[in-house]
Design an enzyme around this catalytic site. Structure first.
Site, PDB file in Angstrom:
ATOM      1  N   LYS A   1     120.562   6.995  53.820  1.00  0.00           N
ATOM      2  CA  LYS A   1     120.194   8.420  53.803  1.00  0.00           C
ATOM      3  C   LYS A   1     118.682   8.561  53.947  1.00  0.00           C
ATOM      4  CE  LYS A   1     124.295  10.304  52.886  1.00  0.00           C
ATOM      5  NZ  LYS A   1     124.969  11.457  53.454  1.00  0.00           N
TER       6      LYS A   1
ATOM      7  N   TYR B   1      90.996   4.419  46.760  1.00  0.00           N
ATOM      8  CA  TYR B   1      91.181   4.026  45.362  1.00  0.00           C
ATOM      9  C   TYR B   1      89.890   4.363  44.623  1.00  0.00           C
ATOM     10  CZ  TYR B   1      93.066   1.061  41.630  1.00  0.00           C
ATOM     11  OH  TYR B   1      93.531   0.600  40.455  1.00  0.00           O
TER      12      TYR B   1
HETATM   13  C1  LIG Z   1     128.686  11.464  54.339  1.00  0.00           C
HETATM   14  C2  LIG Z   1     128.619  11.340  52.899  1.00  0.00           C
HETATM   15  O1  LIG Z   1     127.654  11.741  52.294  1.00  0.00           O
HETATM   16  C3  LIG Z   1     129.728  10.767  52.211  1.00  0.00           C
HETATM   17  O2  LIG Z   1     130.722  10.418  52.826  1.00  0.00           O
HETATM   18  O3  LIG Z   1     129.626  10.641  50.992  1.00  0.00           O
HETATM   19 MG   LIG Z   2     127.668  11.152  50.239  1.00  0.00          MG
END
Ligand SMILES: CC(=O)C(=O)O
Ligand SMILES: [Mg+2]
Ligand SMILES: NC(=O)C1=CN([C@@H]2O[C@H](COP(=O)(O)OP(=O)(O)OC[C@H]3O[C@@H](n4cnc5c(N)ncnc54)[C@H](OP(=O)(O)O)[C@@H]3O)[C@@H](O)[C@H]2O)C=CC1
Length: 751
Positions: A96, A41
């Site tokens: 994800k 920092y």
């Molecule tokens: C796997 C995926 O991205 C979906 O089913 O929307």
């Molecule tokens: Mg998807």
């Protein structure tokens, strides 16, 4: 039914524990001292700030931009669940983000934007551009997703990739390449029916057309049925591009005689009657999530010849974009890509398809509880295949470099691939060194247990991977049958099969063995039986006579038995200073433990010898040995006669004048943790120990197995050391890969 059912309670508990959600942020720099603070920092941080302001490209060096991807959604098409809103989609986006990290070591953050207005959405994302190396758009419904992606691609200088479109299309293409290969059809000839003309559907059909599918052979359907030329209801420009001249109006009509069905619509959209009406060997990719258009059981009930895939992990053939986006972004980030273009996507599809046609590592088969060989139930790699990380991103990166998408091309592709391996396994660089030594040595490796299919596969891999020649001890017809059963018929001609009946050396072997055993109660007949009928002894005799350079055995019999048999030929016992050393690799650290194989209850002299053997192994692995003799006491406290030998062992080493650091006795934390060590400033270890010599075989076994089971540590060994020739003894639960690794250790002469 799918094999692993999960309950709603389990799903909720998984998201609640140990802390709400699925990921957290961790610092990669120390943040403990005043100095750390000054560097991370103010004032230190000013230096990289000014450097980046002057040259924006330096952001890839001094910030996490180059390995940071945003998963951005507005929640309008969450899986196949519909519009759940921005917050409703957050669990998927967090998911994800962790998949990015787990599968490709890409740092990722989920961002949920509370708007359905493409202008607002684009503005928000565009303004965030400087933060990220790439943008993964997710679960945004069509047709807005097309507008959003197109505009952001034009406005941003980093890859913008709508996963539901292109991630899905790439995996669908990879799966279809292989499914058609199996059904003996060509993409140019097949009649394809696509159900769902949204984000995923339009992208899938576009990619397949780029790869050769003919426009007039592709029928696209949505909630209103077939998209035909002249239709006006529920249309948009993206659907119109795929409208064909046809009298067909419903999905049911379209399915008659179709070769391929692609479903990216909703649960249950396909009936058994529709499947029944398809052409021979129909390909059915029912990709709607979480529930497919038709289940594999339902499809197979009416068509045994169908090749079926779904988007789920609990059925065979998971056609899901998880196989794509982590690796596409890995490859793109590593070339500082401006975009992920069609060539990169197609390269990804072909690399995935090719990988599925290769022999599958045992680890993968074990994780899925069955053997996986290319065929109807295995047309696409499984998400836990450890080869994905080093096979797919290079293909993507290469395509990006060839098509001008790279800002910083990769110069040394081999080094890049090795780097990808070590990215997922920080200790892989040690393994890499061992592999390189083995490859250079080109040893003729004796695989003693040619009657075991795992050993045969290891032998084939050893030879095909270019480590040297594999000599398999076994009966020729048995080896042939087993190789054929493993789908390795080509290898029958490649391997050299050796046995007592086909060697010209049996008499010499027996003579040698008799001279060793005649005063140990063995007569000529005993010696004949051992030399001609015991594969461990026979193999050891081959090795002793230089008819091979190394030996691997132990996959079929317990190690104590194998060691005993080998001891007839070599001085491979405690009395002669042999020892077993196990390497534990975990969280980027490596610790060697001994003796895990030979001495059951070593005295102080044995312990000192084991330490010397372990130090040899450490040096062979490129480590500077630091030995700690460990127990439950540290430097005499608490006093116990049980620890006496560990106090004496360092003195023995002192007397022997060895040239490595050693100390003891001490507890494991004092050995490994610098803070715990601070209380003992007189300790002669200059850093954390990397060799732990434990009091006896039981503590060695307990500690290594505990690390393996509880911490998930990678275990190499036990490595047999202190024997004249390289011999490695596997465990009976070894996979073909484990056996190969032991062969590589033997070849690299680590022991
Ligand atoms: C796997 C995926 O991205 C979906 O089913 O929307
Ligand atoms: Mg998807
Ligand atoms: N396996 C995988 O990797 C992936 C799977 N998917 C799945 O694909 C599906 C669609 O996702 P996505 O494209 O993002 O969503 P979109 O909302 O963008 O598109 C959905 C499409 O499905 C059509 N549709 C809905 N119900 C039916 C029906 N009963 N019959 C025919 N068509 C129907 C819609 O038709 P209309 O245009 O008339 O409204 C629309 O064209 C979801 O189930 C999702 O989970 C998505 C991405 C990856």
């Amino acid at each position: 039914m799918p094999k692993a059912k999960i309950t709603n309670e389990e799903a909720l508990a998984f998201h609640l524990e140990p802390t709400p959600g699925k990921w957290e942020v961790q610092a990669t720099v120390p943040m403990t001292t005043q100095r750390d603070l000054s560097l991370a920092y103010s004032p230190g941080v000013a230096v990289p700030c000014e450097a980046i302001a002057a040259d924006p490209g330096l952001a890839y060096d001094y910030t996490n931009k180059g390995n940071l991807v945003a998963v951005i959604s507005n929640g309008t098409a969450v899986l196949g669940l519909g519009n759940l809103g921005a917050l409703g989609g957050k669990p998927v986006m967090e998911g994800k983000a962790v998949l990015f990290k787990r599968f490709a070591d890409v740092n990722s953050i989920d961002i949920e934007l509370d708007t359905e207005d493409p202008d607002e959405f684009c503005r928000a994302v565009r303004l965030m551009g400087p933060t990220f190396g790439g943008i993964n758009l997710e679960d945004i419904k069509a047709p807005e997703c097309f507008i959003i992606e197109q505009r952001l691609k034009e406005e941003m200088d980093i890859p913008v990739f709508h996963d539901d479109q292109h991630g899905t299309a790439v995996i669908c293409a990879a799966g279809l390449i292989n499914a058609l290969h199996i059904s003996g059809k060509k993409i140019e000839d097949v009649k394809i029916v696509l159900n769902g003309a949204g984000a995923a559907g339009i992208a899938c059909i576009e990619l397949l057309k780029t790869m050769g599918a003919r426009h007039e052979n592709c029928i696209v359907c949505d909630t209103k049925g077939v998209i035909y030329q002249g239709r006006t209801e529920g249309m948009n420009q993206w659907k119109s591009a795929h409208a064909i001249k046809t009298e067909l109006r419903s999905l049911e009509e379209a399915m008659k005689g179709a070769d391929v069905f692609l479903g990216v619509s909703v649960k249950g959209a396909v009936t058994q009657e529709m499947v029944q009406s398809m052409a021979d060997n129909p390909v059915i990719f029912a990709m709607a999530n979480p529930d497919p258009e038709i289940t594999p059981e339902e499809a197979h009930e009416v068509r045994r010849d169908a090749i079926v895939a779904t988007g789920r992990s609990d059925y065979p053939n998971q056609v899901n974009n998880v196989l794509g986006f982590p690796y596409l972004f890995r490859g793109a980030l590593d070339i500082h890509a401006r975009a992920i273009n069609d060539e990169m996507k197609i390269a990804c599809a072909h690399a995935l398809a090719a990988l599925a046609r290769e022999d599958v590592p045992d680890e993968v088969a074990m994780a899925y509880g069955k053997s996986l060989t290319f065929g109807r139930d295995y047309i696409i790699p499984t998400p836990f295949d450890p080869r994905l990380i080093h096979r797919i991103p290079p293909a993507v990166a290469r395509a990006g470099m060839d098509t001008g998408a790279a800002r910083r091309p990769i110069i040394d592709m081999d080094a890049y691939e090795l780097g990808l391996k070590s990215r997922m396994d920080p200790t892989a660089s040690i393994l890499r060194g061992i592999n390189a030594r083995a490859r250079k040595a080109q040893s003729r490796m004796i695989f003693a247990e040619g009657d075991d299919p795992r050993v045969l596969r290891a032998a084939v891999m050893y030879q095909r991977s270019g480590y040297g020649k594999a000599l398999v001890v076994g009966r020729h017809d048995d080896v042939k049958t087993k190789l054929e059963a493993a789908g390795l018929e080509d290898a029958v001609r490649e391997l050299e099969v050796v046995n007592a009946a086909n060697t010209t050396h049996l008499e010499a072997y027996k003579e040698f063995l008799y001279s060793r055993l005649q005063r140990k109660g063995f007569d000529q007949k005993d010696v004949h039986r051992l030399a001609a009928r015991d594969r461990h002894v026979f193999s050891a005799l081959m090795l002793a006579h230089g008819h091979g350079d190394g030996l691997v055995t132990g996959a079929t019999r317990k190690s104590a038995h194998v060691l005993h048999q080998i001891s007839h030929v070599f001085d491979a016992d405690a009395a002669h200073g042999a020892a077993g050393i196990t390497a534990l690799l975990h969280k980027g650290k490596i610790v060697l433990i001994g003796d895990t194989l030979v001495h059951e209850w070593p005295n102080e002299y044995d312990l000192a010898t084991i330490a010397e053997r372990a130090a040899d192994v450490a040096r062979h692995m490129g480590l500077e040995p630091r030995v700690a003799f460990v127990s439950f006491s540290t430097f005499g406290y608490p006093i116990s006669e049980r620890t006496e030998k560990l106090t004496k062992a360092p003195k023995v080493l002192e007397e022997r004048g060895v040239n490595f650091e050693f100390e003891g006795e001490m507890t494991v934390d004092v050995a490994l943790n610098p803070r715990s060590k601070e209380a003992y400033p007189f300790s002669r270890l200059t850093g954390p120990a990397n060799i732990l010599i434990v009091p006896a075989r039981h503590s060695a076994s307990i500690s290594t197995k505990l690390m393996q089971e509880m911490a998930g540590a990678t275990v190499i060994g036990p490595i047999l050391t202190g024997v004249d020739k390289p011999i490695q003894i596997c465990s009976t639960v070894s996979t073909a890969n484990d056996i190969l690794n032991m062969a590589v250790l033997a070849s690299a002469e680590i022991g």
